[in-house]
Structures are given as structure tokens and as C-alpha cells.
Design a protein around this motif. Structure first.
Motif, PDB file in Angstrom:
ATOM      1  N   THR A   1      -1.909   3.410  -4.824  1.00 18.82           N
ATOM      2  CA  THR A   1      -2.696   2.334  -5.413  1.00 18.82           C
ATOM      3  C   THR A   1      -2.048   1.869  -6.713  1.00 18.82           C
ATOM      4  OG1 THR A   1      -4.715   3.298  -4.475  1.00 18.82           O
ATOM      5  CG2 THR A   1      -4.993   1.683  -6.235  1.00 18.82           C
ATOM      6  N   GLU A   2      -1.566   2.826  -7.499  1.00 17.77           N
ATOM      7  CA  GLU A   2      -0.995   2.525  -8.808  1.00 17.77           C
ATOM      8  C   GLU A   2       0.321   1.745  -8.741  1.00 17.77           C
ATOM      9  OE1 GLU A   2      -3.394   6.381  -9.383  1.00 17.77           O
ATOM     10  OE2 GLU A   2      -2.229   5.414  -7.807  1.00 17.77           O
TER      11      GLU A   2
ATOM     12  N   ILE B   1      -9.160  -1.580  -8.707  1.00 19.33           N
ATOM     13  CA  ILE B   1      -9.303  -0.854  -7.448  1.00 19.33           C
ATOM     14  C   ILE B   1      -9.563   0.611  -7.774  1.00 19.33           C
ATOM     15  CG2 ILE B   1      -8.170  -0.149  -5.312  1.00 19.33           C
ATOM     16  CD1 ILE B   1      -6.690  -2.752  -5.297  1.00 19.33           C
TER      17      ILE B   1
ATOM     18  N   THR C   1      -9.712   4.327  -7.068  1.00 21.23           N
ATOM     19  CA  THR C   1      -9.069   5.264  -6.150  1.00 21.23           C
ATOM     20  C   THR C   1     -10.118   6.129  -5.483  1.00 21.23           C
ATOM     21  OG1 THR C   1      -8.813   6.972  -7.831  1.00 21.23           O
ATOM     22  CG2 THR C   1      -7.033   5.368  -7.636  1.00 21.23           C
TER      23      THR C   1
ATOM     24  N   SER D   1      -0.392   5.239   3.944  1.00 27.78           N
ATOM     25  CA  SER D   1      -1.500   6.029   3.402  1.00 27.78           C
ATOM     26  C   SER D   1      -1.250   7.532   3.461  1.00 27.78           C
ATOM     27  CB  SER D   1      -2.834   5.702   4.093  1.00 27.78           C
ATOM     28  OG  SER D   1      -3.893   6.360   3.446  1.00 27.78           O
TER      29      SER D   1
ATOM     30  N   THR E   1      -9.826   7.073   2.478  1.00 25.70           N
ATOM     31  CA  THR E   1      -8.516   6.825   3.088  1.00 25.70           C
ATOM     32  C   THR E   1      -8.069   8.007   3.940  1.00 25.70           C
ATOM     33  OG1 THR E   1      -7.461   7.556   1.033  1.00 25.70           O
ATOM     34  CG2 THR E   1      -7.755   5.195   1.335  1.00 25.70           C
TER      35      THR E   1
ATOM     36  N   SER F   1       0.758  -0.725  -6.254  1.00 28.91           N
ATOM     37  CA  SER F   1       0.370  -2.031  -5.670  1.00 28.91           C
ATOM     38  C   SER F   1       0.625  -2.338  -4.198  1.00 28.91           C
ATOM     39  CB  SER F   1       1.025  -3.156  -6.500  1.00 28.91           C
ATOM     40  OG  SER F   1       0.745  -3.003  -7.854  1.00 28.91           O
ATOM     41  N   PRO F   2       0.874  -1.537  -3.245  1.00 24.77           N
ATOM     42  CA  PRO F   2       1.138  -0.116  -3.297  1.00 24.77           C
ATOM     43  C   PRO F   2       2.569   0.265  -2.909  1.00 24.77           C
ATOM     44  CG  PRO F   2       0.239  -0.624  -1.168  1.00 24.77           C
ATOM     45  CD  PRO F   2       0.452  -1.946  -1.886  1.00 24.77           C
TER      46      PRO F   2
ATOM     47  N   HIS G   1      -8.878  -1.282   0.357  1.00 25.90           N
ATOM     48  CA  HIS G   1      -7.712  -0.444   0.072  1.00 25.90           C
ATOM     49  C   HIS G   1      -6.544  -1.362  -0.249  1.00 25.90           C
ATOM     50  CE1 HIS G   1      -4.314   2.251   0.715  1.00 25.90           C
ATOM     51  NE2 HIS G   1      -5.153   3.257   0.659  1.00 25.90           N
ATOM     52  N   VAL G   2      -5.797  -1.035  -1.306  1.00 26.20           N
ATOM     53  CA  VAL G   2      -4.743  -1.930  -1.781  1.00 26.20           C
ATOM     54  C   VAL G   2      -3.670  -2.179  -0.724  1.00 26.20           C
ATOM     55  CG1 VAL G   2      -3.342  -0.112  -2.847  1.00 26.20           C
ATOM     56  CG2 VAL G   2      -3.228  -2.455  -3.742  1.00 26.20           C
ATOM     57  N   TYR G   3      -3.458  -1.239   0.191  1.00 25.78           N
ATOM     58  CA  TYR G   3      -2.430  -1.410   1.217  1.00 25.78           C
ATOM     59  C   TYR G   3      -2.761  -2.600   2.112  1.00 25.78           C
ATOM     60  CZ  TYR G   3       0.453  -0.193   5.306  1.00 25.78           C
ATOM     61  OH  TYR G   3       1.331  -0.228   6.364  1.00 25.78           O
TER      62      TYR G   3
END
Length: 592
Positions: free
Chosen positions: A368-369, A179, A181, A343, A568, A371-372, A226-228
Motif C-alpha cells: 500500500t505504501e 488508504i 492498511t 497481494s 486482503t 502505491s502499490p 485495496h490500492v492494487y
């Protein structure tokens, strides 16, 4: 029972525990069309077989770019990962140059895109990406290769044994996705997340989801790239929640009324827009209706959870909910049990007013780092405190460093940055991920974020300025859409302000202000004086060194496309400062 170790296990877990007739639901040409859990799995397997026929190998990278969330995205996601390849989701609204960078850096071999707009952007840079073989579209577009071709290739079920063999070879600690950023500075970094990173986060985050498993609907509209939102999609599958995909940001209100979901995610900007529209509607009322409306709003802005304001406040709140707030709930579908906000920082006033109205907005925090999700509020078990991001989720260790930085350890922390061991070493130290955020944990275990470490700066007088705190406070003004605090190394802090032009133009009309265009409007002395009143009001809550001494209004609407915001919606501070260097010189010219 199916073990939940890899991300592609989630649909199979749902089939065993909460088989749904409507697992994934997308609106096509005005009609909602659904896939059952079994259909979802069958199509993912067909896609896996088709990709194998195309020569896709374990650890190949497959890019997916979609302007809206849709059923096809999820099928490709599972179909790619269960053959040991990795999904590389890309934001649709970044530049062609950034498309080329991500596709080249990831060495993506195939790309799935949603529509013609995205297709044309990819085709313009396709020759620059030597690894990219084929681009497939979800929409039917003449002269373009459609994703159905891959599904058709996968009709050969003799390859299913090979699919199963590859599934069995995937370990929970293997890379699942890259993913990239949407970083506020420099090139995006490819965050390497394992199956365990995201799956553990989905399962642990589900402990904060107050829903009836197997009997709820979610509306998904934040980008799945977006990881969220992506983690939430797995969490919904784990919880037996039917996922409806909103058509676009512009149709959310209509889709909410159609779907009547129990859960949805949001970012603060969306909630701010909803609130502003509600207030605008109230402003148009008259007489007793208007008085009642703003009585309810004033009451809501004083809200505290767990009846902390006493019985008399609760009596008034009950009346306000019956007379006023019930209409707010109806406008959002009428069934919402929880809105997960993430976010960016949520203004406390929004948490108060929505929860007072019975719309349970729960703020969380993550990167993001990680996962989240790192922490999230939960109304149950006294797990909700306004002004915080809640308590850490299970299996998450959080500690505060001596300089105030938030450090995180446990299963959701990324493997590292792709092809960038140096940047990985900068953030993964002594077993902890260094978030770059400044925060504190109170005596009850609630985490509060105060600012970004890298965004804090000193004035020439040596005083620290935390810009996000100031920005979040001043953005409560209905006159202000966006704001950025500047002043590093200068005598005092100042701001660039993007007016809320819709509100400002309405105000100017009422004040009989004549102007030709927005450039002329923002220079009108009555407008400048009115914004000074807003700044003076919010300055009262700041220390002497933090008070905004100067401001400049911009005629532009800040956007992703114009380079003001990341995908984001975070401020791209360096770019904004460069875009408005003339305004910066106007403020600090004699000092710089």
C-alpha cells in the motif's frame, strides 16, 4: 494532449485518446449496463457540484464502502478528488468497531455505501463519529438517503466554474486518498498517497500490460478499496480498457464467460481455488481421458518460459494445449492475455501450470505504501522468471539492505502515515521506504521475496525460521486450505492447519470413515495419519531445523469475519495464535 498529473485527469485523458462507449460496465438485476467515457465524466462533474452544494471543502474526507466493485464507486472517486477532497475507501467486511475507528481517525464528513448490510453497520456506529454528517447509499433503500440526491443537487451547472477552479488548484503532490492498511497487527494505519504516487504507478505499470490499447476489456473483482485494484482501475482508464465489474467472488466463472476479458487481476488464493476445481474435474474422469488430463498437468508443472525445456517438450506442450489446456482457457473466457497476481506470494507451481496452459499469470509485488507496484513479471522481452516477482517497473529504485530488507525509492513512495509521524519515521529513512520484506535481486535483475522481516523468528536453538517459505510450500497439498507456522522461542517449528474440508470430506467418504461432524473428523486417526504423510512429504525439502515436527488441525474455516485473516487474506498471526492457544499449549505445553 491532457496532462496526466492528478488521478482525476485519467477519465479526461481517456476521452481525448480512447473515447469508449463502454468505459464502466456493471450488472444490475441481470443486465449489464454501461457508461461511456463522456457519461462517466459528466456524472463525476455532477457529483462534484453536488458535494460543493453540501458544503464539502478541499481536504475534507469522504468515505466509500462497497461490498462489490461498481460504476458508482468510480464516479464518487473522481467526483471527490477533483474538488480537492480525499476519498477514504474502507473494506466492507471489517468490524463495526473498525468502521468507527477509520471514520473517526480520518474525520470523514460524508459516507457512500453500497447496500443495506453496510448501511446498517455504519448506522450502528454513526453516533460515535462526530464528524460524519450524512450516509448515502448506491442501492435504492427505503428510508435511506440515496446517492442520486447528490447527483440531483449537482444538476446546477453554474457551479462547474467552481469545480474547475478547485481542479486547477490541486497539485500532483497533494494528498489524493487515505488508504487504511488491513494490518496483521494492531490498528490500521492511514497511508497517505498523493496524486503523483498512484498516477505514476499506473502509468509505469502500464508498460507491463501486453494489450491493444483502446480495444480490450478487463474484469474487475478484487476490492477497489485495496490500492492494487484501485491503481489498476486508473491504469485501465489510461490504456483505454473497458472495465466490467464482476457481481461477486461467487460469480467470477459466470462473469468471465459473459465478458471474455483480455485482462484481470487475482490473488493467489483465487488462482489456487481455480486450480483445485480444475484438478477435481480431472479426477472425476476415467480411462484415456483421465490419463491424458494428468499427463498434461504433469507436463505443465515442469513448464519453463522461453522454450527453455527444449523442442521436444514444446511439441508435447502444443499437443497438451490442444487436447486439454484449451478447455481451461475457454473456462476463463477464452481471451485472457494476462492475469496480474499480487497481494501474496504465488506458488511457483501455479505460475508454471497456468502459463503452460496459455493463461499468462504474471506475479508482481508491492505494498500500500508504494502505491502499490514495485516490480512485476512481463512475458515480453524476457521479463518473466518463475519464482520471482519480476523486475522493478520504470522509475523505481530497489536495493537490498545489509540485513536483506527490500528498500524502495522513487515517485510511488507514500507521503507518510496520517497523524502518525513516529511510525512514518520508522519506515521512511535516508530517502528510502523500508518494506519489511526480505528479498534478493539476481544477476538478471529479477526480484525475489523470501519472507516478511517481522514474521521471521528464532527457535530456542537460535535457528532462524522463515514461516512464509514453509507455508507456501506445504499449502500445495490439496488437503490443506490454510497453514500457519509457529514456534518462536521453542525447540522446533510446528503448525496449525485448516483442512480443505471439501477435499478432506470427499477423501473420508472414499475411505469409509464415519464421523458426526468436523470436530470428530479431524481427530480420526486415519485423518491424522494422512496429514502426517503430507507433512513428511514436504519436510523433505527443508533443512533439519525447519522441518515441521508437530501439527494440529482446526475445525474452523479461517476467515476475515472470524478474525483469522485480514481483508486482503493475509494471516493475522497474533490473533490466530490467541484463537488456538489451547492447541499451542498441546504442542509446546511442556516447553512453554
Amino acid at each position: 494532449m491532457k496532462a496526466l498529473k492528478r488521478l482525476f485527469d485519467f477519465p479526461y485523458y481517456q476521452l481525448e485518446n480512447y473515447p469508449l462507449k463502454k468505459a464502466l460496465v456493471t450488472k444490475y438485476n441481470g443486465e449489464w449496463k454501461s457508461l461511456s467515457t463522456q457519461d462517466y465524466i459528466d456524472k463525476a462533474n455532477a457529483l462534484s457540484r453536488g458535494l460543493i452544494k453540501l458544503g464539502v471543502k478541499p481536504n475534507d474526507k469522504i468515505a466509500v464502502i462497497s461490498t462489490n466493485n461498481r460504476t458508482e464507486w468510480n464516479i464518487v472517486d473522481i467526483g471527490v478528488m477533483q474538488i480537492g477532497a480525499q476519498n477514504v475507501p474502507i473494506y466492507p467486511n471489517i468490524s463495526e468497531d473498525e468502521y468507527a475507528y477509520v471514520l473517526n481517525h480520518s474525520e470523514s464528513t460524508h459516507c457512500f455505501v453500497s447496500d443495506n448490510d453496510v448501511l446498517q453497520k455504519v448506522l450502528k456506529i454513526k453516533d460515535e463519529v462526530k464528524s460524519l454528517k450524512t450516509v448515502y447509499t448506491f442501492d435504492e433503500i427505503s428510508s435511506a438517503q440515496n446517492w442520486q440526491e447528490v447527483l440531483d443537487l449537482g444538476q446546477d451547472e453554474s457551479l462547474q466554474d467552481e469545480v474547475q477552479k478547485r481542479m486547477d488548484a490541486v497539485n500532483e503532490n497533494d494528498l489524493a486518498t487515505l488508504i487504511y492498511t488491513s494490518g496483521t497487527t494492531g490498528r490500521p494505519k492511514g497511508v497517505m498517497l498523493s496524486h503523483k504516487n498512484i498516477s505514476s504507478n499506473a502509468i509505469n505499470s502500464a508498460t507491463r500490460l501486453p494489450l491493444d490499447y483502446g480495444n480490450a476489456k478487463a474484469l474487475s473483482f478484487l476490492p477497489a478499496c485495496h490500492v492494487y485494484e484501485r491503481m489498476l482501475l486508473y491504469m485501465y482508464q489510461y490504456s483505454g480498457v473497458s472495465i466490467y465489474f464482476a457481481e461477486s467472488l461467487d460469480t467470477i466463472s459466470e462473469n468471465l464467460k459473459e465478458v471474455k476479458p483480455e485482462v484481470m487481476s487475482a490473488v493467489p488464493r483465487v488462482l489456487e481455488k481455480v486450480y483445485d476445481k480444475i484438478i477435481a474435474t480431472g479426477t472425476e474422469l476415467s480411462g484415456i481421458k483421465k490419463a491424458l488430463f494428468f499427463w498434461a498437468v504433469d507436463l505443465g508443472l515442469k513448464y519453463e518460459p522461453y522454450k527453455a525445456n527444449g523442442w521436444w517438450y514444446e511439441v508435447k506442450l502444443s499437443l497438451a494445449r490442444k487436447l486439454i489446456f484449451s478447455k481451461w482457457e475457454e473456462a476463463l473466457g477464452g481471451n485472457l492475455e494476462v492475469v496480474a497476481s499480487g497481494s501474496l506470494a504465488l506458488q511457483p507451481r501455479l505460475a508454471r501450470i497456468f502459463n503452460a496452459a496459455g493463461i499468462k499469470v504474471m506475479e508482481g509485488y508491492g505494498l500500500t505504501e508504494t502505491s502499490p507496484v514495485i516490480a512485476v513479471n512481463d512475458q515480453r522481452n524476457r521479463g518473466f522468471k518463475i519464482g520471482t516477482v519480476g523486475k522493478p517497473i520504470p522509475e523505481t529504485e530497489v536495493k537490498i539492505a545489509d540485513d536483506g530488507e527490500i528498500l524502495v525509492k522513487e515517485s510511488q513512495v507514500m507521503l507518510g502515515y496520517y497523524k502518525d509521524p513516529e511510525k512514518t519515521k520508522e519506515v521512511l529513512k535516508n530517502g528510502y521506504f523500508h518494506t519489511g520484506d526480505i528479498g534478493e535481486i539476481d544477476t538478471e535483475g529479477f526480484l525475489k521475496i523470501t519472507d516478511r522481516k517481522k514474521e521471521m523468528f528464532k527457535t530456542s536453538g537460535g535457528k532462524y525460521i522463515a514461516p512464509q517459505i514453509i507455508e507456501n510450500k506445504v499449502k500445495q497439498s490439496r488437503f490443506i486450505e490454510q497453514i500457519m507456522v509457529v514456534g518462536e522461542g521453542q525447540k522446533m517449528p510446528a503448525t496449525f492447519i485448516q483442512p480443505n474440508f471439501e477435499f478432506l470430506e470427499e477423501w473420508a467418504k472414499r475411505k469409509h470413515i464415519d464421523y458426526k461432524d468436523r470436530s470428530e473428523l479431524i481427530k480420526h486417526q486415519k485423518v491424522i495419519d494422512r496429514y502426517q504423510e503430507e507433512i513428511d512429504f514436504y519436510n523433505q525439502g527443508f533443512g533439519k531445523w525447519e522441518k515441521i515436527k508437530r501439527f494440529e488441525l482446526t475445525k474452523d474455516e479461517w476467515s476475515i469475519e472470524a478474525g483469522h485473516l485480514t481483508p486482503t487474506l493475509k494471516l493475522k498471526r497474533k490473533e490466530i495464535k490467541e484463537l488456538y492457544k489451547d492447541l499451542f499449549e498441546k504442542i509446546y505445553g511442556s516447553q512453554s
